[in-house]
Design a protein around this motif. Sequence first.
Motif, PDB file in Angstrom:
ATOM      1  N   ALA A  12     -16.876 -13.810  -5.202  1.00  0.00           N
ATOM      2  CA  ALA A  12     -16.741 -15.005  -4.356  1.00  0.00           C
ATOM      3  C   ALA A  12     -16.881 -16.274  -5.189  1.00  0.00           C
ATOM      4  O   ALA A  12     -16.085 -17.207  -5.053  1.00  0.00           O
ATOM      5  N   PHE A  17     -14.344 -18.338  -3.351  1.00  0.00           N
ATOM      6  CA  PHE A  17     -14.221 -17.762  -2.014  1.00  0.00           C
ATOM      7  C   PHE A  17     -12.773 -17.579  -1.554  1.00  0.00           C
ATOM      8  O   PHE A  17     -12.534 -17.211  -0.412  1.00  0.00           O
ATOM      9  N   ALA A  18     -11.794 -17.816  -2.423  1.00  0.00           N
ATOM     10  CA  ALA A  18     -10.388 -17.584  -2.057  1.00  0.00           C
ATOM     11  C   ALA A  18     -10.191 -16.096  -1.780  1.00  0.00           C
ATOM     12  O   ALA A  18     -10.795 -15.245  -2.411  1.00  0.00           O
ATOM     13  N   ARG A  19      -9.362 -15.780  -0.840  1.00  0.00           N
ATOM     14  CA  ARG A  19      -9.039 -14.419  -0.402  1.00  0.00           C
ATOM     15  C   ARG A  19     -10.221 -13.690   0.230  1.00  0.00           C
ATOM     16  O   ARG A  19     -10.180 -12.491   0.426  1.00  0.00           O
ATOM     17  N   MET A  21     -12.002 -15.575   2.808  1.00  0.00           N
ATOM     18  CA  MET A  21     -12.118 -16.274   4.088  1.00  0.00           C
ATOM     19  C   MET A  21     -10.737 -16.798   4.476  1.00  0.00           C
ATOM     20  O   MET A  21      -9.849 -16.885   3.626  1.00  0.00           O
ATOM     21  N   THR A  23      -7.809 -19.391   5.115  1.00  0.00           N
ATOM     22  CA  THR A  23      -7.407 -20.503   4.250  1.00  0.00           C
ATOM     23  C   THR A  23      -8.040 -21.832   4.645  1.00  0.00           C
ATOM     24  O   THR A  23      -8.541 -22.565   3.781  1.00  0.00           O
ATOM     25  N   SER A  25     -10.795 -22.436   6.124  1.00  0.00           N
ATOM     26  CA  SER A  25     -12.224 -22.424   5.791  1.00  0.00           C
ATOM     27  C   SER A  25     -12.440 -22.556   4.290  1.00  0.00           C
ATOM     28  O   SER A  25     -13.363 -23.248   3.841  1.00  0.00           O
ATOM     29  N   VAL A  26     -11.585 -21.909   3.514  1.00  0.00           N
ATOM     30  CA  VAL A  26     -11.676 -22.031   2.052  1.00  0.00           C
ATOM     31  C   VAL A  26     -11.435 -23.479   1.642  1.00  0.00           C
ATOM     32  O   VAL A  26     -12.178 -24.035   0.827  1.00  0.00           O
ATOM     33  N   TRP A  30     -13.857 -25.999  -0.405  1.00  0.00           N
ATOM     34  CA  TRP A  30     -13.398 -26.683  -1.615  1.00  0.00           C
ATOM     35  C   TRP A  30     -13.571 -28.196  -1.487  1.00  0.00           C
ATOM     36  O   TRP A  30     -13.927 -28.864  -2.455  1.00  0.00           O
TER      37      TRP A  30
END
Length: 142
Positions: A12, A17-19, A21, A23, A25-26, A30
């Motif tokens: 993560a 945290f990409a892939r 959660m 998009t 939310s990611v 960010w």
Amino acid sequence: LGFQLGSVFYRAFMHLFARMMPTASVFRLWDILIAESSNPNAFPHARHPLIDFAFGVLQSGRAALLKAESAAEAQDQVLTLLAYTTEPEVVSSLTAEGNDLLWGGFTRSQVLKLWQQGTEVYDRFYEQYAAQNEALQDLAHS
């Protein structure tokens, strides 16, 4: 249980945290991370939103995690919590809650003192580790 947080959070953190959660939310995470990373007075450090969010996720799933009967079940719980973080506002609130729980009661000097103490403990460990390795190499080559 044998559950290691690194089994989930290493990936993560490395992938921000990409892939893990949805998009939207990611992107919200960010946004928080970039804003704090560009803050020269970030406390306790510029990347703390990653840890804050992870801690917030663990706190939000605490009841389910305490009921887990195996490491695999605990890991699945954490991954499910992340996958179902569908509302960007939830990311903001989990990050804020994690921040308050982790850093709310500490001053900057207290955090720096704890960090320095931890570094000193690690340095002593590493000196011992290096000395043991050197002794083992001498034994193996003699």
